[in-house]
Structure formats: C-alpha cells, structure tokens
Design an enzyme around this catalytic site. Sequence first.
Site, PDB file in Angstrom:
ATOM      1  N   GLU A 103       0.818  -1.212   0.000  1.00 44.44           N
ATOM      2  CA  GLU A 103       0.000   0.000   0.000  1.00 44.44           C
ATOM      3  C   GLU A 103       0.850   1.260   0.000  1.00 44.44           C
ATOM      4  O   GLU A 103       1.974   1.269   0.510  1.00 44.44           O
ATOM      5  CB  GLU A 103      -0.948   0.020   1.183  1.00 44.44           C
ATOM      6  N   ARG A 114      -2.323  10.996   7.347  1.00 45.01           N
ATOM      7  CA  ARG A 114      -2.204  10.354   6.038  1.00 45.01           C
ATOM      8  C   ARG A 114      -3.509  10.367   5.261  1.00 45.01           C
ATOM      9  O   ARG A 114      -3.520  10.121   4.061  1.00 45.01           O
ATOM     10  CB  ARG A 114      -1.734   8.902   6.199  1.00 45.01           C
ATOM     11  N   ARG A 118      -5.607   5.652  -0.670  1.00 47.75           N
ATOM     12  CA  ARG A 118      -4.451   4.775  -0.861  1.00 47.75           C
ATOM     13  C   ARG A 118      -4.467   4.194  -2.271  1.00 47.75           C
ATOM     14  O   ARG A 118      -5.506   4.071  -2.913  1.00 47.75           O
ATOM     15  CB  ARG A 118      -4.474   3.581   0.103  1.00 47.75           C
ATOM     16  N   HIS A 133     -10.309   4.446   2.687  1.00 48.77           N
ATOM     17  CA  HIS A 133      -9.518   3.613   3.601  1.00 48.77           C
ATOM     18  C   HIS A 133      -9.957   2.160   3.591  1.00 48.77           C
ATOM     19  O   HIS A 133     -10.331   1.583   4.606  1.00 48.77           O
ATOM     20  CB  HIS A 133      -9.557   4.189   5.021  1.00 48.77           C
TER      21      HIS A 133
END
Length: 144
Positions: A103, A114, A118, A133
Amino acid sequence: MRMSSRLRLIAVVAVLLCAVAAAVLYATGRHHGPAGPAASASRTTTAGTAAAGGVCQSRLPGQARDTLALIGKGGPYPYRTDGVVFDNREKRLPKEPSGYYHEYTVVTPGSGDRGARRIVTGGAGEEYWTADHYATFQRIDARC
C-alpha cells in the site's frame, strides 16, 4: 383507524419481502445503493474478486497520479509506511498469499494525517484505488 386483518397480512408480507430482498442484496455485495461500492462493475465484489472494468487512471485525483509515478520510480515516498505489505484483512481484493499486496499513501490536501486515500499494488502489477480507507476498491486502468 384500525387495519383490517387482510391489510395487516399484506403489510407483514411486504415487510418480509423487503427483509428477504435486503438479505439477498447484502449477500451479493449490492447493499450500498447507487453511490456505494457495488454501484458499478468497476468495484470489488464481496467474494473478493475484482469485477471487470475499473477507474481510468486519467480520472484519478492528481495526487493519486503523483503516487503512481512515485511507485513507478521506486520512490522516494512521503510516508515511511509507504510500500508496506497490505494484508487484505477486509478481503475486498482477490485472495492472494501474504506479502502479495503493498500500500501507498495518496496525499489528501488539508488532512492533518495520512488521510483515507491509498493505492494498493499487487505482485502481478495490478493497481487498486481506494478513497475510503479500504472500504471499497477500484482497479486502475492505465490505458485511459
């Protein structure tokens, strides 16, 4: 106004039919409605296999395209956790051996951490986008 026995029976049957329909939709992964993860064939099914199609790379946010470019170059990455093994605990991606997926963070402007975005890569070169997420994934299509 009191409901007659016949109307009460119709209401009970209607509720039961709705419950059965909801159970079937949930079991097939189509329980999120038009805006959810099963809204298009480009999303991942509950069986963990990526459906046909995907999201065009050109339609991803600029930060996601930047992350893809960094992955292509092998870094450097903005977060020390980028490139770590993604365990696929939610089983939203096809089942593969441990260590198959990795990831990478997609920078989220204005986020103090963050963020939720992703990119997950697979050992065979496939790439997946998630903006929530890991709740949903779309396979990235680099051809468009």
